[in-house]
Write a protein that holds these residues in place. Sequence first.
Motif, PDB file in Angstrom:
ATOM      1  N   ALA A  13      64.371  72.812  45.964  1.00 25.17           N
ATOM      2  CA  ALA A  13      64.372  71.368  46.169  1.00 25.17           C
ATOM      3  C   ALA A  13      65.709  70.760  45.754  1.00 25.17           C
ATOM      4  CB  ALA A  13      63.230  70.727  45.372  1.00 25.17           C
ATOM      5  N   HIS A  14      66.275  71.256  44.665  1.00 30.54           N
ATOM      6  CA  HIS A  14      67.562  70.736  44.195  1.00 30.54           C
ATOM      7  C   HIS A  14      68.698  71.144  45.130  1.00 30.54           C
ATOM      8  CE1 HIS A  14      65.841  70.487  39.843  1.00 30.54           C
ATOM      9  NE2 HIS A  14      65.373  69.552  40.641  1.00 30.54           N
ATOM     10  N   LEU A  15      68.639  72.359  45.656  1.00 32.68           N
ATOM     11  CA  LEU A  15      69.652  72.798  46.615  1.00 32.68           C
ATOM     12  C   LEU A  15      69.579  71.967  47.894  1.00 32.68           C
ATOM     13  CD1 LEU A  15      69.316  76.661  46.149  1.00 32.68           C
ATOM     14  CD2 LEU A  15      71.346  75.293  45.598  1.00 32.68           C
ATOM     15  N   HIS A  16      68.367  71.693  48.339  1.00 37.51           N
ATOM     16  CA  HIS A  16      68.176  70.869  49.531  1.00 37.51           C
ATOM     17  C   HIS A  16      68.778  69.479  49.321  1.00 37.51           C
ATOM     18  CE1 HIS A  16      65.913  68.279  52.369  1.00 37.51           C
ATOM     19  NE2 HIS A  16      65.951  69.339  53.156  1.00 37.51           N
ATOM     20  N   GLU A  17      68.519  68.908  48.153  1.00 39.61           N
ATOM     21  CA  GLU A  17      69.035  67.574  47.842  1.00 39.61           C
ATOM     22  C   GLU A  17      70.568  67.570  47.740  1.00 39.61           C
ATOM     23  OE1 GLU A  17      68.235  63.946  44.617  1.00 39.61           O
ATOM     24  OE2 GLU A  17      67.461  65.970  44.234  1.00 39.61           O
ATOM     25  N   ALA A  18      71.130  68.689  47.279  1.00 39.39           N
ATOM     26  CA  ALA A  18      72.579  68.776  47.086  1.00 39.39           C
ATOM     27  C   ALA A  18      73.341  68.990  48.389  1.00 39.39           C
ATOM     28  CB  ALA A  18      72.908  69.904  46.105  1.00 39.39           C
ATOM     29  N   PRO A  33      72.984  66.360  55.085  1.00 38.08           N
ATOM     30  CA  PRO A  33      72.133  66.685  56.240  1.00 38.08           C
ATOM     31  C   PRO A  33      72.848  67.637  57.188  1.00 38.08           C
ATOM     32  CG  PRO A  33      72.016  64.343  55.745  1.00 38.08           C
ATOM     33  CD  PRO A  33      73.083  64.911  54.850  1.00 38.08           C
ATOM     34  N   GLY A  34      72.180  68.728  57.538  1.00 32.63           N
ATOM     35  CA  GLY A  34      72.786  69.735  58.397  1.00 32.63           C
ATOM     36  C   GLY A  34      73.665  70.721  57.668  1.00 32.63           C
ATOM     37  N   GLY A  35      73.728  70.608  56.320  1.00 33.40           N
ATOM     38  CA  GLY A  35      74.556  71.518  55.537  1.00 33.40           C
ATOM     39  C   GLY A  35      73.970  72.914  55.471  1.00 33.40           C
ATOM     40  N   TYR A  36      74.791  73.882  55.053  1.00 39.74           N
ATOM     41  CA  TYR A  36      74.409  75.292  55.087  1.00 39.74           C
ATOM     42  C   TYR A  36      74.306  75.896  53.690  1.00 39.74           C
ATOM     43  CZ  TYR A  36      75.216  75.184  60.084  1.00 39.74           C
ATOM     44  OH  TYR A  36      75.141  74.892  61.432  1.00 39.74           O
ATOM     45  N   LEU A  37      73.334  76.779  53.539  1.00 40.24           N
ATOM     46  CA  LEU A  37      73.082  77.481  52.278  1.00 40.24           C
ATOM     47  C   LEU A  37      73.173  78.985  52.505  1.00 40.24           C
ATOM     48  CD1 LEU A  37      72.011  77.614  49.304  1.00 40.24           C
ATOM     49  CD2 LEU A  37      69.696  77.580  50.288  1.00 40.24           C
ATOM     50  N   CYS A  38      73.984  79.658  51.685  1.00 44.20           N
ATOM     51  CA  CYS A  38      74.110  81.111  51.747  1.00 44.20           C
ATOM     52  C   CYS A  38      73.484  81.715  50.497  1.00 44.20           C
ATOM     53  CB  CYS A  38      75.581  81.522  51.829  1.00 44.20           C
ATOM     54  SG  CYS A  38      76.455  80.895  53.273  1.00 44.20           S
ATOM     55  N   SER A  63      60.632  77.811  50.595  1.00 42.40           N
ATOM     56  CA  SER A  63      60.587  76.422  51.051  1.00 42.40           C
ATOM     57  C   SER A  63      60.690  76.367  52.565  1.00 42.40           C
ATOM     58  CB  SER A  63      61.755  75.642  50.415  1.00 42.40           C
ATOM     59  OG  SER A  63      61.901  74.368  51.009  1.00 42.40           O
ATOM     60  N   ASN A  64      60.005  75.367  53.162  1.00 44.57           N
ATOM     61  CA  ASN A  64      60.101  75.165  54.612  1.00 44.57           C
ATOM     62  C   ASN A  64      61.069  74.032  54.951  1.00 44.57           C
ATOM     63  OD1 ASN A  64      58.710  72.902  53.821  1.00 44.57           O
ATOM     64  ND2 ASN A  64      56.827  73.383  54.945  1.00 44.57           N
ATOM     65  N   ALA A  65      61.888  73.643  53.985  1.00 46.29           N
ATOM     66  CA  ALA A  65      62.823  72.541  54.185  1.00 46.29           C
ATOM     67  C   ALA A  65      64.152  73.007  54.772  1.00 46.29           C
ATOM     68  CB  ALA A  65      63.069  71.815  52.864  1.00 46.29           C
ATOM     69  N   PHE A  66      64.254  74.316  55.051  1.00 45.32           N
ATOM     70  CA  PHE A  66      65.488  74.869  55.598  1.00 45.32           C
ATOM     71  C   PHE A  66      65.195  75.611  56.894  1.00 45.32           C
ATOM     72  CE2 PHE A  66      66.039  74.518  51.067  1.00 45.32           C
ATOM     73  CZ  PHE A  66      67.349  74.080  50.905  1.00 45.32           C
ATOM     74  N   GLU A  67      66.134  75.541  57.809  1.00 41.02           N
ATOM     75  CA  GLU A  67      66.050  76.266  59.078  1.00 41.02           C
ATOM     76  C   GLU A  67      66.870  77.544  58.976  1.00 41.02           C
ATOM     77  OE1 GLU A  67      67.793  75.809  63.634  1.00 41.02           O
ATOM     78  OE2 GLU A  67      68.120  74.229  62.132  1.00 41.02           O
ATOM     79  N   LEU A  68      66.283  78.676  59.299  1.00 46.24           N
ATOM     80  CA  LEU A  68      67.016  79.935  59.284  1.00 46.24           C
ATOM     81  C   LEU A  68      67.955  79.982  60.488  1.00 46.24           C
ATOM     82  CD1 LEU A  68      65.660  83.427  58.437  1.00 46.24           C
ATOM     83  CD2 LEU A  68      66.983  83.118  60.534  1.00 46.24           C
ATOM     84  N   ARG A  69      69.218  80.316  60.240  1.00 48.76           N
ATOM     85  CA  ARG A  69      70.206  80.435  61.306  1.00 48.76           C
ATOM     86  C   ARG A  69      70.789  81.838  61.311  1.00 48.76           C
ATOM     87  NH1 ARG A  69      72.761  75.973  63.336  1.00 48.76           N
ATOM     88  NH2 ARG A  69      73.576  77.514  64.802  1.00 48.76           N
ATOM     89  N   ARG A  70      70.766  82.474  62.465  1.00 50.17           N
ATOM     90  CA  ARG A  70      71.322  83.823  62.613  1.00 50.17           C
ATOM     91  C   ARG A  70      72.675  83.739  63.312  1.00 50.17           C
ATOM     92  NH1 ARG A  70      67.431  87.807  61.775  1.00 50.17           N
ATOM     93  NH2 ARG A  70      65.282  87.018  61.685  1.00 50.17           N
ATOM     94  N   PHE A  71      73.728  84.024  62.572  1.00 49.36           N
ATOM     95  CA  PHE A  71      75.058  84.094  63.145  1.00 49.36           C
ATOM     96  C   PHE A  71      75.438  85.561  63.318  1.00 49.36           C
ATOM     97  CE2 PHE A  71      75.339  79.882  60.983  1.00 49.36           C
ATOM     98  CZ  PHE A  71      75.568  79.113  62.120  1.00 49.36           C
ATOM     99  N   ILE A  74      72.992  85.920  58.093  1.00 46.42           N
ATOM    100  CA  ILE A  74      71.853  85.007  58.191  1.00 46.42           C
ATOM    101  C   ILE A  74      71.998  83.984  57.076  1.00 46.42           C
ATOM    102  CG2 ILE A  74      69.349  84.788  57.962  1.00 46.42           C
ATOM    103  CD1 ILE A  74      69.111  87.624  59.077  1.00 46.42           C
ATOM    104  N   VAL A  75      71.950  82.701  57.433  1.00 49.49           N
ATOM    105  CA  VAL A  75      72.079  81.631  56.457  1.00 49.49           C
ATOM    106  C   VAL A  75      70.985  80.615  56.690  1.00 49.49           C
ATOM    107  CG1 VAL A  75      74.568  82.008  56.267  1.00 49.49           C
ATOM    108  CG2 VAL A  75      73.699  80.295  57.864  1.00 49.49           C
ATOM    109  N   TYR A  76      70.961  79.559  55.874  1.00 49.51           N
ATOM    110  CA  TYR A  76      69.930  78.535  55.980  1.00 49.51           C
ATOM    111  C   TYR A  76      70.580  77.166  56.120  1.00 49.51           C
ATOM    112  CZ  TYR A  76      66.997  82.344  54.458  1.00 49.51           C
ATOM    113  OH  TYR A  76      66.349  83.542  54.381  1.00 49.51           O
ATOM    114  N   ARG A  77      69.987  76.355  56.993  1.00 51.63           N
ATOM    115  CA  ARG A  77      70.517  75.024  57.274  1.00 51.63           C
ATOM    116  C   ARG A  77      69.511  73.974  56.814  1.00 51.63           C
ATOM    117  NH1 ARG A  77      70.754  71.451  61.914  1.00 51.63           N
ATOM    118  NH2 ARG A  77      72.819  70.453  62.076  1.00 51.63           N
ATOM    119  N   ARG A  78      70.008  72.940  56.178  1.00 55.39           N
ATOM    120  CA  ARG A  78      69.116  71.876  55.735  1.00 55.39           C
ATOM    121  C   ARG A  78      68.559  71.153  56.948  1.00 55.39           C
ATOM    122  NH1 ARG A  78      69.847  66.493  51.830  1.00 55.39           N
ATOM    123  NH2 ARG A  78      68.410  65.251  53.090  1.00 55.39           N
ATOM    124  N   ASN A  79      67.215  71.045  56.999  1.00 58.97           N
ATOM    125  CA  ASN A  79      66.570  70.347  58.109  1.00 58.97           C
ATOM    126  C   ASN A  79      66.880  68.854  58.062  1.00 58.97           C
ATOM    127  OD1 ASN A  79      65.389  72.628  59.154  1.00 58.97           O
ATOM    128  ND2 ASN A  79      63.514  72.402  57.953  1.00 58.97           N
TER     129      ASN A  79
END
Length: 252
Positions: free
Chosen positions: A211-216, A219-224, A235-243, A247-252
Motif C-alpha cells: 500500500a505504501h509503495l502504491h502511494e509512493a 499514477p502509471g509509475g513502475y515497480l521493480c 495486492s491487486n493495485a498493480f498491473e503486471l507488465r511483461r517487457f 517483468i515489472v508492476y505498474r500502478r493502476n
Amino acid sequence: MLFEEKKRYYIDRRVAERIGATDSRDFTDYFAKLRSDRHEAQALINSFTVNETYFYREEHQLRCLSRSILPEVVRDHRPGDRIRIWSLPCSTGEEPYSIALWLLENWAMVDVYNIEIVGSDIDTKAVEAALRGRYGARALSKLPPDVLETYFEPEKKGKREIIQDLKESVTFTATNLVDRPSVVAQGRFDVIFCRNLLIYFDEESRKLAAAHLHEALNPGGYLCLGHTESMSRISNAFELRRFDDAIVYRRN
C-alpha cells in the motif's frame, strides 16, 4: 522483518552482541535501555539488516529501465522535466549508484530530463556507508573495466571510491517502508526499485508495504521487485507488465 523460529539463533546472537556493546548486566537491563534510548533502538535494528549486494545486480532490470520503462514514462514529460527513481532498500549504495551508472552509460536521453535518484534504507549505518561510496572488489566485480576507470577513483587500501559528481547524483535517506509518514516524506516517484525486501516480511507487513509503495508511485509509475517476489500475490493495485527484459508492476 520476520524471523522464523529456525532463525532464533540469529536474533539471540545479535541481541547478545548489543547487550555486550552497551555493558548491560543482562537482557532485563538491556531492555530497559532499549525502551529509553532511541539511538540504541536504531543500533539494534541496524544489527538485524542484511546488506549483501553488488553493482549491476539483476542487470536485466536495468536494461528494462532504459529500454522500456523510461521511454514509457517520458511520453508524458517534456525536456527538462523531473524523473524520480527510488531505490529501497539501498543497502550501502550499490543499488542506486548502479541506476545512475547504467543510465549514464546506456540511456541516450539521460541529459534531456532532470533525473533524481533517491536511495533509502532502514539501516542508518548502511546509509552512512553509501554516502562514503567506497567499495571492495566483490561489490565491483560485475562492472565493465571502462566504467570502473571513468566513475571510480584509483584503488586505495583495497577499495575504490565513486567520483564526487556521481555521489552528488544520488540522495540518501533513512526510511522504514512499513511506516507511512517515513514513506510519505520521500515524495512520489516514477519508478521504484524494491528488490528482495518483501521476502523478509510477514503477510500483514507485505500488504502494508504494498500500500505504501502504491502511494509512493505517481499514477502509471513502475515497480521493480526481486526475481523471487510477486506483487500479484500481495495486492491487486498493480498491473503486471511483461517487457522483453523483465517483468515489472505498474500502478493502476
